[in-house]
Design a protein around this motif. Structure first.
Motif, PDB file in Angstrom:
ATOM      1  N   GLU A 173       4.014  -4.393  -0.603  1.00 39.15           N
ATOM      2  CA  GLU A 173       3.129  -5.407  -0.032  1.00 39.15           C
ATOM      3  C   GLU A 173       3.914  -6.536   0.621  1.00 39.15           C
ATOM      4  O   GLU A 173       3.505  -7.069   1.656  1.00 39.15           O
ATOM      5  N   HIS A 197       3.068  -7.701   4.457  1.00 38.86           N
ATOM      6  CA  HIS A 197       2.394  -8.995   4.583  1.00 38.86           C
ATOM      7  C   HIS A 197       3.410 -10.072   4.936  1.00 38.86           C
ATOM      8  O   HIS A 197       3.798 -10.881   4.099  1.00 38.86           O
ATOM      9  N   ARG A 200       4.939 -13.400   6.681  1.00 38.75           N
ATOM     10  CA  ARG A 200       4.495 -14.742   7.063  1.00 38.75           C
ATOM     11  C   ARG A 200       4.636 -14.889   8.572  1.00 38.75           C
ATOM     12  O   ARG A 200       5.504 -14.270   9.194  1.00 38.75           O
ATOM     13  N   ARG A 243      -3.048  -3.054   9.819  1.00 32.65           N
ATOM     14  CA  ARG A 243      -2.865  -3.252   8.376  1.00 32.65           C
ATOM     15  C   ARG A 243      -3.471  -2.103   7.578  1.00 32.65           C
ATOM     16  O   ARG A 243      -2.956  -1.743   6.521  1.00 32.65           O
ATOM     17  N   ASN A 259      -1.428  -0.106   4.874  1.00 36.70           N
ATOM     18  CA  ASN A 259      -1.911  -0.030   3.491  1.00 36.70           C
ATOM     19  C   ASN A 259      -2.054   1.420   3.025  1.00 36.70           C
ATOM     20  O   ASN A 259      -1.777   1.729   1.864  1.00 36.70           O
TER      21      ASN A 259
END
Length: 191
Positions: A89, A93, A95, A176, A180
């Protein structure tokens, strides 16, 4: 008498990481570094040496920061499986205030074929990450989270490879849901 530095060495090193991460080694000039780090050229050479020495130092600092960051974040997890999922993750994910992907992966792609020192830094970083994954798998087996028949070394190598591949993919894929699904497929190996 030697002059005292008028800058925080670690703060300017972090600025160099940001620039090298965004632009890569080859594209980044010494003038880019001087401007971005906001120090004089002489101070840069006196403190960090040449561009290559600065790059290697930045790479090692990034690697240490990344390892410390994941260990801090994993300390809050309840299980080995949750900690391994967290590694995946973290990769997807990103920034918005940092470049996409991973500085280590970028270095592997850009420099590892012709720069032995950079290649060794990448190898050491990936070996450390594989060791973290291996330890998590062992912990999971000991806690009864994973089946006893899992081959710890092979699975750690496989998951590390999958994680590195995912770090490459996030540089170009914004889907995403797809990312995922990749995480879920890898996690399905942990039974």
């Amino acid at each position: 008498m030697a002059r005292t530095k008028e800058f925080n060495e670690d703060a300017v090193l972090l600025k160099s990481i940001q620039l090298f991460w965004e632009q890569g080694y080859e594209k980044t000039t010494m003038q880019d570094l001087v401007s971005h780090m906001e120090i004089h050229k002489g101070s840069l050479y006196d403190t960090f040496g040449d561009k290559h020495s600065l790059y290697i130092r930045a790479l090692k600092r990034y690697s240490d920061m990344f390892e410390q960051s994941i260990k801090r974040r994993m300390a809050d997890t309840c299980s080995a499986k949750e900690a391994i999922r967290l590694l995946f993750e973290i990769a997807i994910h990103q920034r918005e205030d940092i470049p996409q992907g991973c500085f280590i992966v970028n270095t592997a792609v850009e420099l590892s074929r012709h720069d032995a020192e950079a290649r060794e830094c990448v190898r050491q970083d990936w070996a450390r990450l594989e060791g973290i994954i291996r330890d998590l798998i062992v912990d999971g087996k000991n806690a009864g989270e994973f089946v006893e028949t899992l081959d710890v070394d092979h699975l750690a190598c496989f998951l590390n490879n999958a994680l590195i591949g995912l770090r490459v993919m996030v540089k170009t894929i914004n889907d995403r849901e797809k990312l995922n699904h990749i995480v879920e497929m890898n996690m399905s190996l942990l039974k």
